[in-house]
Design a protein around this motif. Structure first.
Motif, mmCIF file in Angstrom:
data_model
loop_
_atom_site.group_PDB
_atom_site.id
_atom_site.type_symbol
_atom_site.label_atom_id
_atom_site.label_comp_id
_atom_site.label_asym_id
_atom_site.label_seq_id
_atom_site.Cartn_x
_atom_site.Cartn_y
_atom_site.Cartn_z
ATOM 1 N N LEU A 37 0.491 -1.271 0.133
ATOM 2 C CA LEU A 37 -0.415 -0.096 0.259
ATOM 3 C C LEU A 37 0.612 1.499 0.203
ATOM 4 O O LEU A 37 0.629 2.552 -0.613
ATOM 5 C CB LEU A 37 -1.248 0.058 0.953
ATOM 6 N N LEU A 38 1.536 1.079 0.798
ATOM 7 C CA LEU A 38 2.732 2.388 0.125
ATOM 8 C C LEU A 38 2.758 1.948 -0.797
ATOM 9 O O LEU A 38 3.724 3.844 -0.864
ATOM 10 C CB LEU A 38 3.300 2.354 2.041
ATOM 11 N N GLN A 39 3.838 1.589 -1.135
ATOM 12 C CA GLN A 39 5.009 1.304 -2.182
ATOM 13 C C GLN A 39 4.026 1.990 -3.349
ATOM 14 O O GLN A 39 3.792 2.620 -4.490
ATOM 15 C CB GLN A 39 5.299 0.428 -2.936
ATOM 16 N N GLU A 40 2.550 2.386 -3.293
ATOM 17 C CA GLU A 40 1.951 2.213 -4.542
ATOM 18 C C GLU A 40 1.021 3.509 -4.115
ATOM 19 O O GLU A 40 1.142 4.137 -5.273
ATOM 20 C CB GLU A 40 0.018 1.286 -4.473
ATOM 21 N N ALA A 41 1.138 3.958 -2.905
ATOM 22 C CA ALA A 41 1.155 5.263 -2.402
ATOM 23 C C ALA A 41 1.645 6.415 -2.815
ATOM 24 O O ALA A 41 1.845 7.253 -3.597
ATOM 25 C CB ALA A 41 0.375 5.694 -1.141
ATOM 26 N N ALA A 42 3.421 5.976 -3.228
ATOM 27 C CA ALA A 42 4.459 7.158 -3.512
ATOM 28 C C ALA A 42 3.915 7.007 -4.627
ATOM 29 O O ALA A 42 4.717 8.169 -5.352
ATOM 30 C CB ALA A 42 5.278 6.025 -3.037
ATOM 31 N N LYS A 43 4.223 6.295 -5.275
ATOM 32 C CA LYS A 43 4.366 5.685 -6.953
ATOM 33 C C LYS A 43 3.207 6.757 -7.450
ATOM 34 O O LYS A 43 2.962 7.302 -8.267
ATOM 35 C CB LYS A 43 3.881 4.475 -7.436
ATOM 36 N N LYS A 44 2.095 6.503 -6.584
ATOM 37 C CA LYS A 44 0.491 7.640 -7.535
ATOM 38 C C LYS A 44 1.322 9.077 -7.118
ATOM 39 O O LYS A 44 1.219 9.798 -8.063
ATOM 40 C CB LYS A 44 -0.582 7.383 -6.898
ATOM 41 N N ALA A 45 2.005 9.483 -5.906
ATOM 42 C CA ALA A 45 2.116 10.624 -6.100
ATOM 43 C C ALA A 45 3.054 11.231 -6.109
ATOM 44 O O ALA A 45 3.357 12.006 -5.924
ATOM 45 C CB ALA A 45 2.454 10.837 -4.207
ATOM 46 N N GLY A 46 4.041 10.281 -7.559
ATOM 47 C CA GLY A 46 5.068 10.683 -8.007
ATOM 48 C C GLY A 46 6.620 10.923 -6.996
ATOM 49 O O GLY A 46 7.167 11.643 -7.292
ATOM 50 N N ARG A 47 6.099 10.355 -6.298
ATOM 51 C CA ARG A 47 7.591 9.870 -4.785
ATOM 52 C C ARG A 47 8.572 8.862 -5.130
ATOM 53 O O ARG A 47 9.551 8.635 -5.216
ATOM 54 C CB ARG A 47 7.069 10.027 -3.350
ATOM 55 N N LEU A 48 8.246 7.701 -5.851
ATOM 56 C CA LEU A 48 8.314 6.683 -6.414
ATOM 57 C C LEU A 48 8.608 6.450 -7.882
ATOM 58 O O LEU A 48 7.360 5.661 -8.148
ATOM 59 C CB LEU A 48 8.421 5.011 -4.954
ATOM 60 N N LYS A 49 10.348 6.183 -8.010
ATOM 61 C CA LYS A 49 9.790 5.642 -9.616
ATOM 62 C C LYS A 49 9.342 4.038 -9.598
ATOM 63 O O LYS A 49 9.491 3.786 -8.772
ATOM 64 C CB LYS A 49 11.262 5.796 -10.112
#
Length: 53
Positions: A37-49
Motif C-alpha cells: 500500500l505504501l509503495q502504491e501510494a508513493a508511486k501515485k504521488a510521484g515520489r517513487l519511480k
C-alpha cells in the motif's frame, strides 16, 4: 536479496484489524500488505519511480 529497513509502527487497533482483513483477502501478510500500500501510494504521488525506470 536487498536488506529491508526495519522500524516500529504504532497503529490504532481498529486500523490494524481492517488491514489484517484486507491482507487476508489479498493472500498477504499484514506487513507485506502495508508495504504494498505504501509503495502504491508513493508511486501515485510521484515520489517513487517504478522498477525498471
Amino acid at each position: 536479496m536487498t536488506k529491508k529497513k526495519q522500524f516500529p509502527l504504532r497503529l490504532d487497533p481498529k486500523l490494524y484489524e481492517a488491514l489484517e482483513r484486507w491482507a487476508n483477502d489479498e493472500f498477504r501478510s499484514v506487513n507485506s500488505h502495508v508495504e504494498y500500500l505504501l509503495q502504491e501510494a508513493a508511486k501515485k504521488a510521484g515520489r517513487l519511480k517504478e522498477k525498471g525506470n
